[in-house]
Scaffold this motif. Structure first.
Motif, PDB file in Angstrom:
ATOM      1  N   PHE A   1     -83.614  36.254  38.958  1.00  0.00           N
ATOM      2  CA  PHE A   1     -83.457  37.663  38.639  1.00  0.00           C
ATOM      3  C   PHE A   1     -81.983  38.052  38.639  1.00  0.00           C
ATOM      4  O   PHE A   1     -81.170  37.447  39.337  1.00  0.00           O
ATOM      5  CB  PHE A   1     -84.185  38.532  39.679  1.00  0.00           C
ATOM      6  N   LYS A   2     -81.658  39.086  37.878  1.00  0.00           N
ATOM      7  CA  LYS A   2     -80.347  39.725  37.940  1.00  0.00           C
ATOM      8  C   LYS A   2     -80.526  41.050  38.669  1.00  0.00           C
ATOM      9  O   LYS A   2     -81.653  41.536  38.807  1.00  0.00           O
ATOM     10  CB  LYS A   2     -79.808  39.986  36.533  1.00  0.00           C
ATOM     11  N   VAL A   3     -79.435  41.638  39.137  1.00  0.00           N
ATOM     12  CA  VAL A   3     -79.521  42.927  39.828  1.00  0.00           C
ATOM     13  C   VAL A   3     -80.265  43.927  38.939  1.00  0.00           C
ATOM     14  O   VAL A   3     -80.007  44.026  37.739  1.00  0.00           O
ATOM     15  CB  VAL A   3     -78.121  43.447  40.203  1.00  0.00           C
ATOM     16  N   GLY A   4     -81.197  44.630  39.546  1.00  0.00           N
ATOM     17  CA  GLY A   4     -82.053  45.563  38.823  1.00  0.00           C
ATOM     18  C   GLY A   4     -83.359  44.925  38.386  1.00  0.00           C
ATOM     19  O   GLY A   4     -84.282  45.618  37.961  1.00  0.00           O
ATOM     20  N   GLY A   5     -83.451  43.621  38.491  1.00  0.00           N
ATOM     21  CA  GLY A   5     -84.644  42.901  38.072  1.00  0.00           C
ATOM     22  C   GLY A   5     -85.738  42.938  39.126  1.00  0.00           C
ATOM     23  O   GLY A   5     -85.485  43.128  40.316  1.00  0.00           O
ATOM     24  N   SER A   6     -86.964  42.740  38.659  1.00  0.00           N
ATOM     25  CA  SER A   6     -88.104  42.725  39.572  1.00  0.00           C
ATOM     26  C   SER A   6     -89.161  41.765  39.061  1.00  0.00           C
ATOM     27  O   SER A   6     -89.197  41.427  37.875  1.00  0.00           O
ATOM     28  CB  SER A   6     -88.699  44.122  39.735  1.00  0.00           C
TER      29      SER A   6
END
Length: 157
Positions: free
Chosen positions: A117-122
């Motif tokens: 995941f990247k930041v903001g990912g879920s």
């Protein structure tokens, strides 16, 4: 003195009887690979998920890939999460602000899975026991358990 000797004899018999029972018990199961794989694939099918499987046996679902920084296995991250079993029973949950920790300080399933995941990912991590707590009970989590986590990556340092 007579009471002491009688007690000592009774204790010796109790211990030797217990020892016999322990040696006749089946050894604790240590490999849950087959059962965990079936439990995870059944859960994926039942919940109509599109999951990817890694070579290690970790399954992950990316609901939102995120657009920020992407962690490595040694990054410090802040993650909001809910951990539960395939039955839906929750065993752990963070606040919406999440928890901050090093990815090299957590279970292998997180060390491997969060970097997808990247930041903001879920998404969801479906962790077989060999990437979680193995065959041993840990803080109320039974040995051999599949662990499922809804995760949202909030920050990477």
């Amino acid at each position: 003195m007579k009471y002491f000797l009688t007690s000592l004899l009774a204790l010796t018999l109790f211990i030797s009887c217990n020892s016999d029972k322990e040696t006749n018990q089946e050894p604790q199961k240590t490999d849950y690979t087959v059962e965990n794989e079936k439990e995870i694939t059944d859960y994926i099918a039942k919940n109509n998920l599109t999951a990817k499987r890694t070579d290690s046996g970790l399954y992950y679902v990316i609901n939102e890939p995120g657009t920020g920084a992407q962690p490595t296995s040694t990054s410090t991250v802040t993650v909001a999460y809910k951990g539960y079993y395939s039955s839906g029973k929750v065993f752990d949950q963070s606040t919406a602000q999440g928890l901050t920790f090093g990815l090299n300080q957590v279970i292998k399933g997180w060390t491997e899975g969060i970097p997808y995941f990247k930041v903001g990912g879920s998404g969801i991590l479906l962790v077989p026991s060999h990437l979680g707590y193995g065959p041993y009970d840990y803080s109320g989590i039974p040995g051999g358990s599949v662990l499922i986590f809804d995760v949202k990556l909030l920050a990477v340092k």
